[in-house]
Motif scaffolding. Structure first.
Motif, PDB file in Angstrom:
ATOM      1  N   ASP A  43      49.971 -22.707  -6.993  1.00  0.00           N
ATOM      2  CA  ASP A  43      49.111 -21.583  -7.358  1.00  0.00           C
ATOM      3  C   ASP A  43      49.644 -20.238  -6.882  1.00  0.00           C
ATOM      4  O   ASP A  43      49.230 -19.200  -7.382  1.00  0.00           O
ATOM      5  CB  ASP A  43      47.686 -21.806  -6.809  1.00  0.00           C
ATOM      6  CG  ASP A  43      47.672 -22.257  -5.361  1.00  0.00           C
ATOM      7  OD1 ASP A  43      48.692 -22.790  -4.885  1.00  0.00           O
ATOM      8  OD2 ASP A  43      46.640 -22.087  -4.691  1.00  0.00           O
ATOM      9  N   ILE A  47      49.839 -18.507   4.556  1.00  0.00           N
ATOM     10  CA  ILE A  47      48.898 -17.931   5.522  1.00  0.00           C
ATOM     11  C   ILE A  47      47.539 -18.085   4.827  1.00  0.00           C
ATOM     12  O   ILE A  47      47.244 -17.362   3.880  1.00  0.00           O
ATOM     13  CB  ILE A  47      49.243 -16.434   5.749  1.00  0.00           C
ATOM     14  CG1 ILE A  47      50.726 -16.250   6.140  1.00  0.00           C
ATOM     15  CG2 ILE A  47      48.327 -15.762   6.756  1.00  0.00           C
ATOM     16  CD1 ILE A  47      51.142 -16.897   7.428  1.00  0.00           C
ATOM     17  N   ASN A  51      54.552 -27.390  -3.773  1.00  0.00           N
ATOM     18  CA  ASN A  51      53.819 -28.645  -3.980  1.00  0.00           C
ATOM     19  C   ASN A  51      52.745 -28.490  -5.061  1.00  0.00           C
ATOM     20  O   ASN A  51      52.338 -27.375  -5.411  1.00  0.00           O
ATOM     21  CB  ASN A  51      53.237 -29.189  -2.668  1.00  0.00           C
ATOM     22  CG  ASN A  51      52.168 -28.324  -2.032  1.00  0.00           C
ATOM     23  OD1 ASN A  51      52.402 -27.706  -1.009  1.00  0.00           O
ATOM     24  ND2 ASN A  51      50.989 -28.271  -2.634  1.00  0.00           N
ATOM     25  N   GLY A  75      51.885 -23.984  -2.309  1.00  0.00           N
ATOM     26  CA  GLY A  75      51.325 -24.694  -3.459  1.00  0.00           C
ATOM     27  C   GLY A  75      51.677 -23.949  -4.735  1.00  0.00           C
ATOM     28  O   GLY A  75      52.032 -22.767  -4.713  1.00  0.00           O
ATOM     29  N   LEU A  94      46.137 -31.340  -4.809  1.00  0.00           N
ATOM     30  CA  LEU A  94      45.266 -32.499  -4.618  1.00  0.00           C
ATOM     31  C   LEU A  94      44.003 -32.199  -5.414  1.00  0.00           C
ATOM     32  O   LEU A  94      43.472 -31.080  -5.348  1.00  0.00           O
ATOM     33  CB  LEU A  94      44.890 -32.682  -3.149  1.00  0.00           C
ATOM     34  CG  LEU A  94      46.024 -32.927  -2.160  1.00  0.00           C
ATOM     35  CD1 LEU A  94      45.441 -33.247  -0.786  1.00  0.00           C
ATOM     36  CD2 LEU A  94      46.913 -34.062  -2.623  1.00  0.00           C
ATOM     37  N   ILE A 136      41.010 -29.391  -5.414  1.00  0.00           N
ATOM     38  CA  ILE A 136      40.199 -29.228  -4.202  1.00  0.00           C
ATOM     39  C   ILE A 136      40.214 -27.742  -3.867  1.00  0.00           C
ATOM     40  O   ILE A 136      41.290 -27.144  -3.688  1.00  0.00           O
ATOM     41  CB  ILE A 136      40.773 -30.035  -3.022  1.00  0.00           C
ATOM     42  CG1 ILE A 136      40.726 -31.534  -3.344  1.00  0.00           C
ATOM     43  CG2 ILE A 136      40.051 -29.714  -1.726  1.00  0.00           C
ATOM     44  CD1 ILE A 136      41.226 -32.437  -2.229  1.00  0.00           C
ATOM     45  N   TYR A 178      54.980 -13.544   7.316  1.00  0.00           N
ATOM     46  CA  TYR A 178      56.132 -14.408   7.591  1.00  0.00           C
ATOM     47  C   TYR A 178      57.143 -13.693   8.490  1.00  0.00           C
ATOM     48  O   TYR A 178      57.844 -14.329   9.280  1.00  0.00           O
ATOM     49  CB  TYR A 178      56.834 -14.800   6.287  1.00  0.00           C
ATOM     50  CG  TYR A 178      55.999 -15.631   5.329  1.00  0.00           C
ATOM     51  CD1 TYR A 178      55.151 -16.628   5.786  1.00  0.00           C
ATOM     52  CD2 TYR A 178      56.085 -15.433   3.952  1.00  0.00           C
ATOM     53  CE1 TYR A 178      54.404 -17.396   4.896  1.00  0.00           C
ATOM     54  CE2 TYR A 178      55.347 -16.206   3.059  1.00  0.00           C
ATOM     55  CZ  TYR A 178      54.507 -17.179   3.539  1.00  0.00           C
ATOM     56  OH  TYR A 178      53.776 -17.938   2.660  1.00  0.00           O
ATOM     57  N   TYR A 214      43.681 -18.271   3.519  1.00  0.00           N
ATOM     58  CA  TYR A 214      42.564 -17.325   3.529  1.00  0.00           C
ATOM     59  C   TYR A 214      41.524 -17.735   4.568  1.00  0.00           C
ATOM     60  O   TYR A 214      41.075 -18.891   4.557  1.00  0.00           O
ATOM     61  CB  TYR A 214      41.862 -17.283   2.169  1.00  0.00           C
ATOM     62  CG  TYR A 214      42.613 -16.498   1.133  1.00  0.00           C
ATOM     63  CD1 TYR A 214      43.023 -15.192   1.382  1.00  0.00           C
ATOM     64  CD2 TYR A 214      42.894 -17.054  -0.106  1.00  0.00           C
ATOM     65  CE1 TYR A 214      43.715 -14.476   0.420  1.00  0.00           C
ATOM     66  CE2 TYR A 214      43.586 -16.336  -1.068  1.00  0.00           C
ATOM     67  CZ  TYR A 214      43.999 -15.050  -0.794  1.00  0.00           C
ATOM     68  OH  TYR A 214      44.684 -14.346  -1.737  1.00  0.00           O
ATOM     69  N   HIS A 252      55.395 -15.611  -4.418  1.00  0.00           N
ATOM     70  CA  HIS A 252      56.524 -15.900  -3.532  1.00  0.00           C
ATOM     71  C   HIS A 252      57.883 -15.786  -4.216  1.00  0.00           C
ATOM     72  O   HIS A 252      58.872 -15.445  -3.580  1.00  0.00           O
ATOM     73  CB  HIS A 252      56.383 -17.312  -2.940  1.00  0.00           C
ATOM     74  CG  HIS A 252      55.369 -17.380  -1.841  1.00  0.00           C
ATOM     75  ND1 HIS A 252      54.022 -17.411  -2.095  1.00  0.00           N
ATOM     76  CD2 HIS A 252      55.505 -17.390  -0.487  1.00  0.00           C
ATOM     77  CE1 HIS A 252      53.359 -17.448  -0.947  1.00  0.00           C
ATOM     78  NE2 HIS A 252      54.232 -17.429   0.048  1.00  0.00           N
ATOM     79  N   ASP A 259      45.095 -15.440   6.525  1.00  0.00           N
ATOM     80  CA  ASP A 259      45.139 -14.230   5.707  1.00  0.00           C
ATOM     81  C   ASP A 259      43.721 -13.673   5.768  1.00  0.00           C
ATOM     82  O   ASP A 259      42.798 -14.276   5.229  1.00  0.00           O
ATOM     83  CB  ASP A 259      45.529 -14.688   4.292  1.00  0.00           C
ATOM     84  CG  ASP A 259      45.757 -13.550   3.327  1.00  0.00           C
ATOM     85  OD1 ASP A 259      45.466 -12.402   3.679  1.00  0.00           O
ATOM     86  OD2 ASP A 259      46.220 -13.832   2.204  1.00  0.00           O
TER      87      ASP A 259
HETATM   88  N1  MSP Z   1      46.268 -16.399   1.449  1.00  0.00           N
HETATM   89  C1  MSP Z   1      47.004 -16.889   0.345  1.00  0.00           C
HETATM   90  C2  MSP Z   1      48.419 -17.255   0.749  1.00  0.00           C
HETATM   91  C3  MSP Z   1      49.215 -16.133   1.332  1.00  0.00           C
HETATM   92  S1  MSP Z   1      50.790 -16.672   1.843  1.00  0.00           S
HETATM   93  C4  MSP Z   1      51.587 -15.297   2.229  1.00  0.00           C
HETATM   94  C5  MSP Z   1      46.317 -18.137  -0.203  1.00  0.00           C
HETATM   95  N2  MSP Z   1      45.554 -18.808   0.653  1.00  0.00           N
HETATM   96  S2  MSP Z   1      44.749 -20.159   0.305  1.00  0.00           S
HETATM   97  O1  MSP Z   1      43.895 -20.403   1.431  1.00  0.00           O
HETATM   98  O2  MSP Z   1      44.122 -20.058  -0.965  1.00  0.00           O
HETATM   99  O3  MSP Z   1      45.793 -21.287   0.354  1.00  0.00           O
HETATM  100  C6  MSP Z   1      46.629 -21.538  -0.699  1.00  0.00           C
HETATM  101  C7  MSP Z   1      47.545 -22.690  -0.362  1.00  0.00           C
HETATM  102  O4  MSP Z   1      46.814 -23.796   0.196  1.00  0.00           O
HETATM  103  C8  MSP Z   1      48.155 -23.257  -1.622  1.00  0.00           C
HETATM  104  O5  MSP Z   1      49.269 -22.553  -2.057  1.00  0.00           O
HETATM  105  C9  MSP Z   1      48.505 -24.642  -1.162  1.00  0.00           C
HETATM  106  O6  MSP Z   1      49.643 -24.587  -0.368  1.00  0.00           O
HETATM  107  C10 MSP Z   1      47.301 -25.001  -0.302  1.00  0.00           C
HETATM  108  N3  MSP Z   1      46.261 -25.594  -1.123  1.00  0.00           N
HETATM  109  C11 MSP Z   1      45.000 -25.129  -1.303  1.00  0.00           C
HETATM  110  N4  MSP Z   1      44.336 -26.006  -2.107  1.00  0.00           N
HETATM  111  C12 MSP Z   1      45.141 -27.010  -2.443  1.00  0.00           C
HETATM  112  C13 MSP Z   1      44.976 -28.190  -3.159  1.00  0.00           C
HETATM  113  N5  MSP Z   1      43.849 -28.522  -3.724  1.00  0.00           N
HETATM  114  N6  MSP Z   1      46.039 -29.031  -3.230  1.00  0.00           N
HETATM  115  C14 MSP Z   1      47.230 -28.760  -2.614  1.00  0.00           C
HETATM  116  N7  MSP Z   1      47.414 -27.642  -1.940  1.00  0.00           N
HETATM  117  C15 MSP Z   1      46.403 -26.742  -1.866  1.00  0.00           C
HETATM  118  O7  MSP Z   1      46.545 -18.442  -1.356  1.00  0.00           O
END
Ligand code: MSP
Length: 501
Positions: free
Chosen positions: A253, A9, A280, A251, A283, A290, A227, A11, A258, A48
């Motif tokens: 991070d 979800i 994953n 991802g 990138l 990124i 979820y 941000y 999770h 989120d």
């Molecule tokens: N809001 C939380 C997730 C909550 S899930 C219950 C969050 N959001 S985020 O906007 O930061 O998105 C994180 C996710 O975006 C990563 O886990 C990944 O899946 C994807 N990615 C964000 N930047 C990325 C890259 N540079 N490369 C690959 N995936 C990336 O964390």
């Protein structure tokens, strides 16, 4: 089989970028594959929208927090529509139904005796919305950690340490790939799990703790619960039917949230765990992740898809990134790969076949399986062998291998045509038999491609005059009469390396 797939979800603190798109492509591709196999599958994404990071970003933008998240959330939703992501549900954490669910979840955990009030003193990264026990800089955002000292509710995470280890050890497929599973196991085995602070008093932008209005619920507890909200609540039929067979695509991070916090929360609430977590890599641009917090790395997925098409974009990333690995993004590589695979290989295969077919059998042809020669049988069999390897790749979430098998199958057919030179076959029956065989091979090729390049394969199927929607049950099904029609080139070569100006 009922299946439930989720993306994170994301941000709503900024606009979506290529990193978000990549995880979403993986989930979308896997969903299309499951659908093809006949599964009843749902895919959820969302935004989120609570927490300090968003509150601060909205403040800086001089906007009300709600209107700020409304427009960011719309950007994500519109991007998924524009990129043709096959979503069933888009969950926003500011929705009233989600709020109700989070409160219900909190109460269930509380009733189990897993919540107590205490005092949190320590370090925090607002970018990650994560607590740290050591260090002075966030390893992801490379910014100084902030010192927090406040009254807080805690979740008894420590009570679940051994159970988590046992679950991960006895379910080797729970976290994929294995390297990420090992990472979580060593995290759990090499240190003591501390209870988790699950409320904040220094922000009011969130869901209030029941009966304690000075506290809002920790944004990660709120977000993970999305979820469940997307399945219609804690008591719903969908939760019963789909949840036990669910897969979170994330991802690296956000792995600990999770694979450690979330299972413990679910156990505490008396709920089943998701079946799998598929992780994953990142990138990067010039080696840097990124990320919104690093504007020089930002690549807009929409402008890229304007240049290479949405199928091109999906295909490139799905093929180029091996599961769990990072990929340093280079535009020249993107264009070279798409020209080689989709324009030269796939596109030429269809255009030469259609031309040849229409020249000799403009009104179609009839042939029967019983009469085909060993050479043609072998050709059909080699496609079948690739299809079996393709299935095995998907089962291991090796989408990159599956994409390679798809395009290698196209190459195999091109090579076969090159070698057998059908334009020189004088015998009409022999030619009809070969073109009939190729028709079935191409139809099967579209099934392999449908999860990666759904629009291209739908057009290819129009050219083959077969049902637009592919299905796994078609494999091995032979029809006597086949025909084709001409279409615009499947994937015209991309001329420019990158638009100037
Ligand atoms: N809001 C939380 C997730 C909550 S899930 C219950 C969050 N959001 S985020 O906007 O930061 O998105 C994180 C996710 O975006 C990563 O886990 C990944 O899946 C994807 N990615 C964000 N930047 C990325 C890259 N540079 N490369 C690959 N995936 C990336 O964390």
């Amino acid at each position: 089989m009922k299946q439930y797939l989720t993306t994170p979800i994301y941000y709503a603190s900024g606009s979506p970028h290529l990193g978000h798109a990549y995880t979403t492509f993986v989930a979308d591709c896997y969903k299309r594959y499951c659908k093809l196999r006949g599964d009843d599958v749902l895919l959820t994404s969302g935004t989120d929208e609570h927490g300090q990071k968003i509150e601060r970003t909205a403040e800086q933008a001089e906007e009300s927090t709600l209107s700020f998240v409304d427009s960011r959330s719309d950007e994500f939703l519109n991007l998924w529509k524009n990129l043709d992501i096959d979503l069933d549900r888009f969950e926003r954490t500011t929705s009233p139904t989600h709020k109700e669910l989070v409160i219900g979840l909190w109460q269930q955990i509380g009733a189990r005796g897993d919540i107590y009030k205490g005092h949190y003193e320590g370090l925090y990264c607002v970018g990650c919305e994560q607590y740290f026990t050591a260090g002075d800089r966030c390893p992801v955002h490379r910014k100084p950690l902030e010192k927090f000292s406040e009254e807080s509710y805690f979740f008894r995470l420590s009570a679940y340490q051994q159970r988590l280890i046992d679950h991960i050890e006895s379910n080797p497929e729970f976290i994929v790939p294995g390297s990420r599973r090992n990472e979580v196991l060593s995290f759990l085995k090499n240190g003591e799990l501390h209870d988790l602070s699950i409320s904040r008093t220094s922000t009011s932008w969130g869901i209030g703790v029941p009966d304690d209005p000075g506290h809002v619920i920790y944004v990660w507890l709120d977000a993970l619960a999305a979820y469940l909200s997307a399945l219609g609540g804690l008591e719903g039929e969908k939760l019963k039917n789909y949840w036990p067979n669910s897969i979170h695509f994330i991802g690296k991070d956000i792995l600990i949230f999770h694979a450690v916090y979330w299972p413990a929360i679910l156990w505490s609430a008396g709920l089943a765990l998701p079946k799998q977590i598929v992780v994953n890599g990142w990138l990067t641009v010039e080696g840097q992740k990124i990320s919104k917090s690093d504007p020089e790395t930002i690549v807009d997925p929409l402008s890229l898809s304007d240049l290479v098409g949405r199928d091109g974009l999906k295909y490139y990333f799905l093929k180029s990134v091996s599961l769990g690995q990072d990929l340093d993004f280079k535009r020249s590589h993107l264009i070279d790969l798409l020209n080689a695979d989709l324009a030269n290989n796939l596109g030429n295969l269809f255009s030469r076949y259609i031309k040849l077919f229409l020249k000799h059998f403009p009104r179609g042809l009839r042939y029967s399986t019983g009469n085909i020669t060993v050479v043609n049988k072998n050709l059909l069999q080699s496609i079948r062998d690739n299809t079996n390897r393709f299935t095995a790749a998907f089962e291991k979430f090796d989408l990159s291998l599956a994409a390679r098998l798809f395009i290698e199958t196209a190459a195999l057919l091109n090579a076969d045509i090159q070698q057998r030179e059908p334009w020189k076959i004088a015998d009409r029956d022999e030619l009809a038999q070969y073109l009939w065989t190729l028709h079935h091979c191409l139809a099967e090729l579209t099934i392999l491609g449908a999860s990666f390049v759904p629009e291209l394969t739908a057009r290819a199927r129009v050219a083959l005059k077969i049902e637009a929607e592919p299905a796994w049950t078609e494999l091995g099904h032979r029809q006597q009469c086949v025909s084709v029609q001409s279409i615009e080139p499947l994937f015209p070569r991309i001329q420019s390396r990158w638009p100037r100006g």
